[in-house]
Design a protein around this motif. Structure first.
Motif, PDB file in Angstrom:
ATOM      1  N   GLN A  32     -18.020 -19.207  30.050  1.00 55.33           N
ATOM      2  CA  GLN A  32     -16.673 -20.031  30.088  1.00 55.33           C
ATOM      3  C   GLN A  32     -15.558 -18.956  30.970  1.00 55.33           C
ATOM      4  O   GLN A  32     -15.108 -19.339  31.853  1.00 55.33           O
ATOM      5  CB  GLN A  32     -16.520 -20.338  29.197  1.00 55.33           C
ATOM      6  CG  GLN A  32     -17.393 -21.357  28.913  1.00 55.33           C
ATOM      7  CD  GLN A  32     -16.958 -22.909  30.116  1.00 55.33           C
ATOM      8  OE1 GLN A  32     -16.122 -22.783  31.211  1.00 55.33           O
ATOM      9  NE2 GLN A  32     -18.647 -23.114  30.108  1.00 55.33           N
ATOM     10  N   ASP A  33     -15.728 -17.840  30.464  1.00 54.58           N
ATOM     11  CA  ASP A  33     -14.004 -16.982  30.929  1.00 54.58           C
ATOM     12  C   ASP A  33     -14.599 -15.994  32.154  1.00 54.58           C
ATOM     13  O   ASP A  33     -13.530 -15.998  32.469  1.00 54.58           O
ATOM     14  CB  ASP A  33     -14.098 -15.795  29.494  1.00 54.58           C
ATOM     15  CG  ASP A  33     -13.730 -15.812  28.453  1.00 54.58           C
ATOM     16  OD1 ASP A  33     -13.280 -17.533  27.806  1.00 54.58           O
ATOM     17  OD2 ASP A  33     -14.238 -15.295  27.137  1.00 54.58           O
ATOM     18  N   LYS A  53     -14.367 -19.626  34.719  1.00 50.55           N
ATOM     19  CA  LYS A  53     -13.056 -20.234  35.668  1.00 50.55           C
ATOM     20  C   LYS A  53     -11.957 -19.241  36.210  1.00 50.55           C
ATOM     21  O   LYS A  53     -11.987 -19.981  37.684  1.00 50.55           O
ATOM     22  CB  LYS A  53     -11.467 -20.451  33.889  1.00 50.55           C
ATOM     23  CG  LYS A  53     -11.815 -20.974  32.615  1.00 50.55           C
ATOM     24  CD  LYS A  53     -11.511 -21.289  31.839  1.00 50.55           C
ATOM     25  CE  LYS A  53     -12.114 -22.169  31.064  1.00 50.55           C
ATOM     26  NZ  LYS A  53     -11.324 -22.466  29.928  1.00 50.55           N
ATOM     27  N   ASP A  75     -23.924 -19.793  21.324  1.00 47.97           N
ATOM     28  CA  ASP A  75     -22.853 -20.246  21.848  1.00 47.97           C
ATOM     29  C   ASP A  75     -21.832 -18.519  21.860  1.00 47.97           C
ATOM     30  O   ASP A  75     -20.536 -19.495  22.815  1.00 47.97           O
ATOM     31  CB  ASP A  75     -21.501 -20.579  20.259  1.00 47.97           C
ATOM     32  CG  ASP A  75     -22.565 -21.613  20.142  1.00 47.97           C
ATOM     33  OD1 ASP A  75     -22.801 -22.912  20.838  1.00 47.97           O
ATOM     34  OD2 ASP A  75     -22.090 -22.171  18.849  1.00 47.97           O
ATOM     35  N   ALA A  76     -22.250 -17.537  21.475  1.00 47.40           N
ATOM     36  CA  ALA A  76     -21.124 -16.452  22.129  1.00 47.40           C
ATOM     37  C   ALA A  76     -21.677 -16.413  23.874  1.00 47.40           C
ATOM     38  O   ALA A  76     -20.609 -15.844  24.645  1.00 47.40           O
ATOM     39  CB  ALA A  76     -21.916 -15.507  21.547  1.00 47.40           C
ATOM     40  N   GLN A  77     -22.284 -16.188  24.341  1.00 49.47           N
ATOM     41  CA  GLN A  77     -22.852 -15.557  25.697  1.00 49.47           C
ATOM     42  C   GLN A  77     -22.522 -17.285  26.521  1.00 49.47           C
ATOM     43  O   GLN A  77     -22.419 -16.984  27.532  1.00 49.47           O
ATOM     44  CB  GLN A  77     -24.581 -16.338  25.786  1.00 49.47           C
ATOM     45  CG  GLN A  77     -25.356 -14.860  25.021  1.00 49.47           C
ATOM     46  CD  GLN A  77     -24.676 -14.423  26.392  1.00 49.47           C
ATOM     47  OE1 GLN A  77     -24.657 -14.770  27.028  1.00 49.47           O
ATOM     48  NE2 GLN A  77     -24.735 -12.833  25.656  1.00 49.47           N
ATOM     49  N   MET A  78     -22.069 -18.424  25.886  1.00 50.74           N
ATOM     50  CA  MET A  78     -21.375 -19.857  26.649  1.00 50.74           C
ATOM     51  C   MET A  78     -20.246 -19.055  26.557  1.00 50.74           C
ATOM     52  O   MET A  78     -19.435 -19.463  27.791  1.00 50.74           O
ATOM     53  CB  MET A  78     -21.392 -21.459  25.567  1.00 50.74           C
ATOM     54  CG  MET A  78     -23.430 -21.843  26.320  1.00 50.74           C
ATOM     55  SD  MET A  78     -23.684 -22.023  27.515  1.00 50.74           S
ATOM     56  CE  MET A  78     -22.093 -23.046  28.380  1.00 50.74           C
ATOM     57  N   GLN A  79     -19.467 -18.993  25.993  1.00 49.79           N
ATOM     58  CA  GLN A  79     -18.105 -18.024  26.308  1.00 49.79           C
ATOM     59  C   GLN A  79     -17.729 -17.933  26.905  1.00 49.79           C
ATOM     60  O   GLN A  79     -16.735 -17.676  27.610  1.00 49.79           O
ATOM     61  CB  GLN A  79     -17.476 -18.410  24.289  1.00 49.79           C
ATOM     62  CG  GLN A  79     -15.861 -18.300  24.621  1.00 49.79           C
ATOM     63  CD  GLN A  79     -15.113 -18.778  24.793  1.00 49.79           C
ATOM     64  OE1 GLN A  79     -15.217 -20.084  23.763  1.00 49.79           O
ATOM     65  NE2 GLN A  79     -14.619 -18.770  25.637  1.00 49.79           N
ATOM     66  N   LYS A  80     -18.392 -16.440  26.602  1.00 53.19           N
ATOM     67  CA  LYS A  80     -18.499 -15.331  27.740  1.00 53.19           C
ATOM     68  C   LYS A  80     -18.375 -16.210  28.995  1.00 53.19           C
ATOM     69  O   LYS A  80     -18.111 -15.517  30.093  1.00 53.19           O
ATOM     70  CB  LYS A  80     -19.351 -14.507  27.744  1.00 53.19           C
ATOM     71  CG  LYS A  80     -19.478 -12.841  28.284  1.00 53.19           C
ATOM     72  CD  LYS A  80     -20.598 -11.859  27.886  1.00 53.19           C
ATOM     73  CE  LYS A  80     -20.440 -10.619  29.339  1.00 53.19           C
ATOM     74  NZ  LYS A  80     -21.679 -10.173  28.721  1.00 53.19           N
TER      75      LYS A  80
END
Length: 236
Positions: free
Chosen positions: A189-190, A193, A182-187
């Motif tokens: 997405q940041d 975008k 999840d942390a890698q996916m959030q990274k």
């Protein structure tokens, strides 16, 4: 006439002419006849010369008119061929411009396939060579779009690399490491975008330029075909 002339000469030499009044009459008749003949034949040859000169002038004008007409037809034919080639080229450019725009949108939709394949490990095929096809179309048919195309292709590559990096980071972790994934996916997405926003900015600019180019192609070339009268001064 020769006999009369000879007689006159002989009479003059023998001085018989001065004692023969008939001789004076013959001499007067001879002079009058000579004057009439000179007047008649002089007028005839003058008229004959004028007629020949008129015919020569007419022949020259006829030759010039024929040459001018031939040149006019050659020019008209060349312009018609040029117009046909221009219309065909415009039609081809309109077709290629549509293909160009479709390719730009294929770039956009291809990101979904990349995410599914590289991040979520699906079996979906990834579109290949879209950026190269776009660059080829711009180089061959729309050099005025080359700079915008290069910017869009660069933005596309940045987005693609971001997806590939995220897929490598996420799938490098154990499937049960939900927090890390999840942390890698959030990274991702940041990072994604702003890259995707830049891509859409470049895409919108290309759509505007392509719309302007389509308007120009719709107008097409306008040529005025000359006639024989407008080419009267064309040298042969």
């Amino acid at each position: 006439m020769n006999t009369l002339h000879s007689q006159l000469v002989a009479d003059i030499l023998s001085q018989a002419i001065f004692s023969n009044y008939k001789t004076y009459a013959l001499l007067g008749a001879f002079s009058l006849l000579n004057l009439l003949a000179s007047s008649f034949f002089g007028g005839y040859w003058k008229k004959r010369g004028e007629t020949l000169a008129t015919k020569a002038d007419f022949k020259t004008l006829e030759t010039q008119l024929t040459a001018t007409t031939r040149v006019a037809e050659e020019v008209r034919s060349a312009i018609n061929q040029a117009d046909w080639a221009a219309r065909e080229w415009n039609a081809l450019q309109r077709t290629k411009l549509e293909e160009y725009l479709l390719t730009t949108h294929e770039l956009d939709t291809s990101f979904d396939g990349m995410r599914n394949r590289w991040i979520y490990q699906s079996d979906e095929d990834e579109a290949q060579g879209l950026d190269k096809r776009l660059s080829m179309l711009a180089a061959l048919y729309f050099p005025m779009l080359s700079q915008a195309t290069s910017a869009l292709a660069h933005s596309y590559i940045q987005c693609r690399m971001s997806i590939l990096a995220a897929g490598k980071a996420v799938n490098g972790l154990h499937k049960e490491n939900f927090v890390g994934r999840d942390a890698q996916m959030q990274k991702f997405q940041d990072t994604w975008k702003p890259l995707y926003a830049e891509f859409h900015k470049q895409l919108s600019e290309i759509e505007q330029l392509a719309a302007q180019q389509m308007q120009l192609l719709s107008v097409g070339p306008v040529r005025k075909i000359p006639t024989s009268s407008t080419l009267a001064g064309v040298p042969t």
